[in-house]
Design a protein around this motif. Structure first.
Motif, PDB file in Angstrom:
ATOM      1  N   ARG A  15     -19.733  48.888 -76.180  1.00  0.00           N
ATOM      2  CA  ARG A  15     -20.385  48.785 -77.493  1.00  0.00           C
ATOM      3  C   ARG A  15     -19.948  47.495 -78.182  1.00  0.00           C
ATOM      4  N   GLN A  16     -18.682  47.139 -78.027  1.00  0.00           N
ATOM      5  CA  GLN A  16     -18.173  45.905 -78.612  1.00  0.00           C
ATOM      6  C   GLN A  16     -18.891  44.692 -78.027  1.00  0.00           C
ATOM      7  N   ALA A  17     -19.107  44.709 -76.719  1.00  0.00           N
ATOM      8  CA  ALA A  17     -19.799  43.597 -76.075  1.00  0.00           C
ATOM      9  C   ALA A  17     -21.241  43.489 -76.583  1.00  0.00           C
ATOM     10  N   LEU A  18     -21.911  44.621 -76.725  1.00  0.00           N
ATOM     11  CA  LEU A  18     -23.288  44.613 -77.213  1.00  0.00           C
ATOM     12  C   LEU A  18     -23.355  44.159 -78.670  1.00  0.00           C
ATOM     13  N   LYS A  19     -22.361  44.562 -79.457  1.00  0.00           N
ATOM     14  CA  LYS A  19     -22.312  44.126 -80.858  1.00  0.00           C
ATOM     15  C   LYS A  19     -22.200  42.604 -80.934  1.00  0.00           C
ATOM     16  N   LEU A  20     -21.384  42.031 -80.075  1.00  0.00           N
ATOM     17  CA  LEU A  20     -21.231  40.580 -80.046  1.00  0.00           C
ATOM     18  C   LEU A  20     -22.558  39.903 -79.734  1.00  0.00           C
ATOM     19  N   ALA A  21     -23.289  40.454 -78.768  1.00  0.00           N
ATOM     20  CA  ALA A  21     -24.583  39.888 -78.402  1.00  0.00           C
ATOM     21  C   ALA A  21     -25.576  40.004 -79.556  1.00  0.00           C
ATOM     22  N   ILE A  22     -25.588  41.155 -80.208  1.00  0.00           N
ATOM     23  CA  ILE A  22     -26.517  41.364 -81.328  1.00  0.00           C
ATOM     24  C   ILE A  22     -26.213  40.406 -82.470  1.00  0.00           C
ATOM     25  N   GLU A  23     -24.933  40.229 -82.776  1.00  0.00           N
ATOM     26  CA  GLU A  23     -24.545  39.356 -83.892  1.00  0.00           C
ATOM     27  C   GLU A  23     -24.974  37.920 -83.648  1.00  0.00           C
ATOM     28  N   ARG A  24     -25.046  37.526 -82.386  1.00  0.00           N
ATOM     29  CA  ARG A  24     -25.487  36.167 -82.084  1.00  0.00           C
ATOM     30  C   ARG A  24     -26.999  36.029 -82.203  1.00  0.00           C
ATOM     31  N   ILE A  25     -27.719  37.090 -81.861  1.00  0.00           N
ATOM     32  CA  ILE A  25     -29.183  37.060 -81.911  1.00  0.00           C
ATOM     33  C   ILE A  25     -29.702  37.408 -83.294  1.00  0.00           C
ATOM     34  N   MET A  26     -29.037  38.355 -83.964  1.00  0.00           N
ATOM     35  CA  MET A  26     -29.472  38.832 -85.281  1.00  0.00           C
ATOM     36  C   MET A  26     -28.320  38.768 -86.273  1.00  0.00           C
ATOM     37  N   PRO A  27     -27.928  37.592 -86.724  1.00  0.00           N
ATOM     38  CA  PRO A  27     -26.834  37.500 -87.695  1.00  0.00           C
ATOM     39  C   PRO A  27     -27.142  38.333 -88.943  1.00  0.00           C
ATOM     40  N   GLY A  28     -26.191  39.145 -89.357  1.00  0.00           N
ATOM     41  CA  GLY A  28     -26.391  39.955 -90.556  1.00  0.00           C
ATOM     42  C   GLY A  28     -27.072  41.285 -90.315  1.00  0.00           C
ATOM     43  N   ALA A  29     -27.439  41.573 -89.075  1.00  0.00           N
ATOM     44  CA  ALA A  29     -28.092  42.851 -88.784  1.00  0.00           C
ATOM     45  C   ALA A  29     -27.118  44.001 -88.985  1.00  0.00           C
ATOM     46  N   ARG A  30     -27.628  45.129 -89.419  1.00  0.00           N
ATOM     47  CA  ARG A  30     -26.803  46.332 -89.537  1.00  0.00           C
ATOM     48  C   ARG A  30     -26.741  46.995 -88.163  1.00  0.00           C
ATOM     49  N   ILE A  31     -25.537  47.236 -87.678  1.00  0.00           N
ATOM     50  CA  ILE A  31     -25.357  47.829 -86.356  1.00  0.00           C
ATOM     51  C   ILE A  31     -24.855  49.253 -86.500  1.00  0.00           C
ATOM     52  N   VAL A  32     -25.589  50.183 -85.896  1.00  0.00           N
ATOM     53  CA  VAL A  32     -25.230  51.602 -85.920  1.00  0.00           C
ATOM     54  C   VAL A  32     -24.800  51.999 -84.516  1.00  0.00           C
ATOM     55  N   GLU A  33     -23.661  52.679 -84.414  1.00  0.00           N
ATOM     56  CA  GLU A  33     -23.145  53.067 -83.099  1.00  0.00           C
ATOM     57  C   GLU A  33     -23.185  54.574 -82.918  1.00  0.00           C
ATOM     58  N   ALA A  34     -23.451  54.995 -81.676  1.00  0.00           N
ATOM     59  CA  ALA A  34     -23.470  56.425 -81.345  1.00  0.00           C
ATOM     60  C   ALA A  34     -22.879  56.608 -79.961  1.00  0.00           C
ATOM     61  N   GLY A  35     -22.007  57.607 -79.819  1.00  0.00           N
ATOM     62  CA  GLY A  35     -21.343  57.849 -78.546  1.00  0.00           C
ATOM     63  C   GLY A  35     -21.894  59.022 -77.772  1.00  0.00           C
ATOM     64  N   THR A  36     -22.828  59.765 -78.372  1.00  0.00           N
ATOM     65  CA  THR A  36     -23.476  60.879 -77.680  1.00  0.00           C
ATOM     66  C   THR A  36     -24.969  60.813 -77.936  1.00  0.00           C
TER      67      THR A  36
END
Length: 208
Positions: A15-36
């Protein structure tokens, strides 16, 4: 680019790796995480301005491709990009159940970023060769790790911090850092997350 992105994956490090990718593509985007799958479905139904869903097929509550079907039913207009370690046949099945495309977790961050950018526009990622695998040289490198280096890497894959790894392996935090530095140097990566991505692509992560 405004909006929200849902990351549905039970592995904190990925999830951390994906967050890094999202932040580069969509600066300022709200990221919601779910584990199930249950929490992902609830988040999909309640998150405002949801632009994209990144989904792992192998997570608690999911059976086969049920996660795609459920989230697609909740948000039929939101593109779903499957990022998983399932076999090559998963790509076609994922699209059949409503995903915009499929990406293997063994891909590097640049490829993941490109796939996210394309998925935001409802475009499938560039097709990857079936069963993306790192070069044989990387396999030989990992095979040459010391037992302690492998133990440290496996602990990182479990999402543990240096303090937790030190306690688990009965070594000092300074020793953990030394091993982690050696691991990253041998794998020719700069971060723990990148080292974990390489390990996952080799099938080292037992959680898969």
């Amino acid at each position: 680019m405004s909006g929200s992105v849902l990351i549905a994956d039970d592995h904190p490090l990925f999830r951390q790796a994906l967050k890094l990718a999202i932040e580069r593509i969509m600066p300022g985007a709200r990221i919601v995480e779910a584990g199930t799958l249950a929490t992902a479905a609830a988040a999909a139904a309640s998150t405002q301005e949801l632009r994209l869903i990144l989904l792992d097929l192998k997570m608690p509550g999911a059976v086969g491709y049920s996660g795609i079907a459920l989230l697609h039913a909740e948000c039929p207009d939101v593109p779903i990009l499957v990022v998983s370690s399932a076999g090559a046949e998963a790509a076609g099945e994922a699209r059949a159940f409503g995903a915009v495309g499929y990406l293997h977790k063994g891909c590097d961050l640049a490829t993941i970023e490109d796939a996210i950018a394309r998925a935001l526009n409802h475009v499938a990622p560039v097709e990857q060769p079936p069963g993306v695998q790192p070069a044989d040289q990387v396999r030989r490198t990992v095979a040459g790790f010391t037992p302690m280096q492998l133990k440290v890497l496996l602990a990182v894959l479990d999402g543990q911090l240096n303090k937790q790894i030190a306690h688990r392996l009965d070594i000092s935090e300074a020793t953990v850092k030394v091993h982690m530095t050696a691991i990253m140097r041998k794998l020719d990566v700069r971060t723990r997350t990148q080292a974990a991505l390489v390990a996952r692509s080799l099938g080292i992560d037992s959680r898969d």
